[in-house]
Design an enzyme around this catalytic site. Sequence first.
Site, PDB file in Angstrom:
ATOM      1  N   ASP A 107      34.488  42.540  46.355  1.00 44.16           N
ATOM      2  CA  ASP A 107      33.042  42.806  46.375  1.00 44.16           C
ATOM      3  C   ASP A 107      32.323  41.729  47.206  1.00 44.16           C
ATOM      4  O   ASP A 107      31.513  42.032  48.110  1.00 44.16           O
ATOM      5  CB  ASP A 107      32.543  42.792  44.917  1.00 44.16           C
ATOM      6  CG  ASP A 107      31.150  43.377  44.740  1.00 44.16           C
ATOM      7  OD1 ASP A 107      30.622  43.950  45.696  1.00 44.16           O
ATOM      8  OD2 ASP A 107      30.616  43.253  43.621  1.00 44.16           O
ATOM      9  N   TYR A 126      39.092  41.619  36.885  1.00 46.73           N
ATOM     10  CA  TYR A 126      39.158  42.481  35.694  1.00 46.73           C
ATOM     11  C   TYR A 126      40.548  42.545  35.060  1.00 46.73           C
ATOM     12  O   TYR A 126      40.766  43.264  34.086  1.00 46.73           O
ATOM     13  CB  TYR A 126      38.631  43.885  36.022  1.00 46.73           C
ATOM     14  CG  TYR A 126      37.113  43.968  36.154  1.00 46.73           C
ATOM     15  CD1 TYR A 126      36.293  42.890  35.853  1.00 46.73           C
ATOM     16  CD2 TYR A 126      36.497  45.147  36.578  1.00 46.73           C
ATOM     17  CE1 TYR A 126      34.908  42.972  35.979  1.00 46.73           C
ATOM     18  CE2 TYR A 126      35.109  45.240  36.703  1.00 46.73           C
ATOM     19  CZ  TYR A 126      34.320  44.138  36.398  1.00 46.73           C
ATOM     20  OH  TYR A 126      32.956  44.239  36.517  1.00 46.73           O
TER      21      TYR A 126
HETATM   22  N1  AR6 Z   1      40.688  42.988  50.769  1.00 44.87           N
HETATM   23  C1  AR6 Z   1      41.526  43.656  49.953  1.00 44.87           C
HETATM   24  N2  AR6 Z   1      41.750  43.302  48.681  1.00 44.87           N
HETATM   25  C2  AR6 Z   1      41.106  42.217  48.206  1.00 44.87           C
HETATM   26  C3  AR6 Z   1      40.201  41.463  48.991  1.00 44.87           C
HETATM   27  C4  AR6 Z   1      40.007  41.887  50.326  1.00 44.87           C
HETATM   28  N3  AR6 Z   1      39.173  41.237  51.159  1.00 44.87           N
HETATM   29  N4  AR6 Z   1      39.722  40.440  48.218  1.00 44.87           N
HETATM   30  C5  AR6 Z   1      40.302  40.551  47.006  1.00 44.87           C
HETATM   31  N5  AR6 Z   1      41.148  41.609  46.999  1.00 44.87           N
HETATM   32  P1  AR6 Z   1      38.669  41.984  42.446  1.00 44.87           P
HETATM   33  P2  AR6 Z   1      38.231  43.706  40.085  1.00 44.87           P
HETATM   34  C6  AR6 Z   1      42.000  42.136  45.911  1.00 44.87           C
HETATM   35  O1  AR6 Z   1      38.614  40.748  41.611  1.00 44.87           O
HETATM   36  O2  AR6 Z   1      39.437  43.148  39.437  1.00 44.87           O
HETATM   37  C7  AR6 Z   1      33.864  41.185  41.383  1.00 44.87           C
HETATM   38  O3  AR6 Z   1      33.179  40.019  41.030  1.00 44.87           O
HETATM   39  C8  AR6 Z   1      42.357  41.238  44.757  1.00 44.87           C
HETATM   40  O4  AR6 Z   1      43.450  40.390  45.106  1.00 44.87           O
HETATM   41  O5  AR6 Z   1      38.004  41.978  43.753  1.00 44.87           O
HETATM   42  O6  AR6 Z   1      38.027  45.181  40.083  1.00 44.87           O
HETATM   43  C9  AR6 Z   1      33.036  42.435  41.109  1.00 44.87           C
HETATM   44  O7  AR6 Z   1      31.668  42.197  41.371  1.00 44.87           O
HETATM   45  C10 AR6 Z   1      42.743  42.247  43.706  1.00 44.87           C
HETATM   46  O8  AR6 Z   1      44.093  42.686  43.875  1.00 44.87           O
HETATM   47  O9  AR6 Z   1      38.082  43.270  41.637  1.00 44.87           O
HETATM   48  C11 AR6 Z   1      33.308  42.673  39.663  1.00 44.87           C
HETATM   49  O10 AR6 Z   1      32.498  41.848  38.856  1.00 44.87           O
HETATM   50  C12 AR6 Z   1      41.831  43.448  43.998  1.00 44.87           C
HETATM   51  O11 AR6 Z   1      41.288  43.204  45.307  1.00 44.87           O
HETATM   52  C13 AR6 Z   1      34.744  42.274  39.491  1.00 44.87           C
HETATM   53  O12 AR6 Z   1      34.991  41.318  40.528  1.00 44.87           O
HETATM   54  C14 AR6 Z   1      40.690  43.610  43.028  1.00 44.87           C
HETATM   55  O13 AR6 Z   1      40.214  42.327  42.644  1.00 44.87           O
HETATM   56  C15 AR6 Z   1      35.685  43.424  39.711  1.00 44.87           C
HETATM   57  O14 AR6 Z   1      36.994  42.990  39.411  1.00 44.87           O
END
Ligand code: AR6
Length: 167
Positions: free
Chosen positions: A33, A125
């Site tokens: 995000d 999460y």
């Molecule tokens: N490209 C692809 N994947 C990514 C990137 C990127 N640039 N950056 C991180 N990931 P998360 P959630 C991966 O934490 O668990 C936020 O604060 C990461 O390694 O981004 O759904 C939101 O505002 C992981 O495998 O999302 C919410 O409050 C995946 O993306 C909360 O985090 C998801 O990690 C959502 O948590």
Amino acid sequence: MRISLLRGDITEQQVDAVVNAANSGLLGGGGVDGAIHRRGGPAILAECELLRTRDYPDGLPTGQAVPTTAGELPARWVIHTVGPTYAQSADRSAQLADCYRSSLRVADELGAGSVAFPAISTGIYRYPLDEAARIALRTVRETPTDVADVRFVLFDDAALSAFEAAR
Ligand code: AR6
């Protein structure tokens, strides 16, 4: 539909739509995000603020999805969805599956032919990667859609391996 798994940064994807693992507040956060808002610039936040005040004063419910511009990203649209936070005491797999279904529905409404997904809920999460990967792949395979190109863009080796094993 072609489903591909790749390691990379979702903000660099040349696709019609990238999916954001957002939170219900829709006003940005960490992880993917944060990266999407940083790289996409203020136009995304401006539309998110409008959606929030006009359509979702109480926040976007878990499992739903809404589109905005992609601002300065190579993609045309960002589809924001809210994954469940993982809990051992409760099965939230249906909500995680809803994120993929809702995002594909929005992609169809937009006319997006190619969509990049992150591994929703597996970061902040804390959803276990292997379980999340199985849910993601099964749901995308089973959802009727006109999207022809679905890419799971995994940020590290652990996520890529989990998706390859679940394939
Ligand atoms: N490209 C692809 N994947 C990514 C990137 C990127 N640039 N950056 C991180 N990931 P998360 P959630 C991966 O934490 O668990 C936020 O604060 C990461 O390694 O981004 O759904 C939101 O505002 C992981 O495998 O999302 C919410 O409050 C995946 O993306 C909360 O985090 C998801 O990690 C959502 O948590």
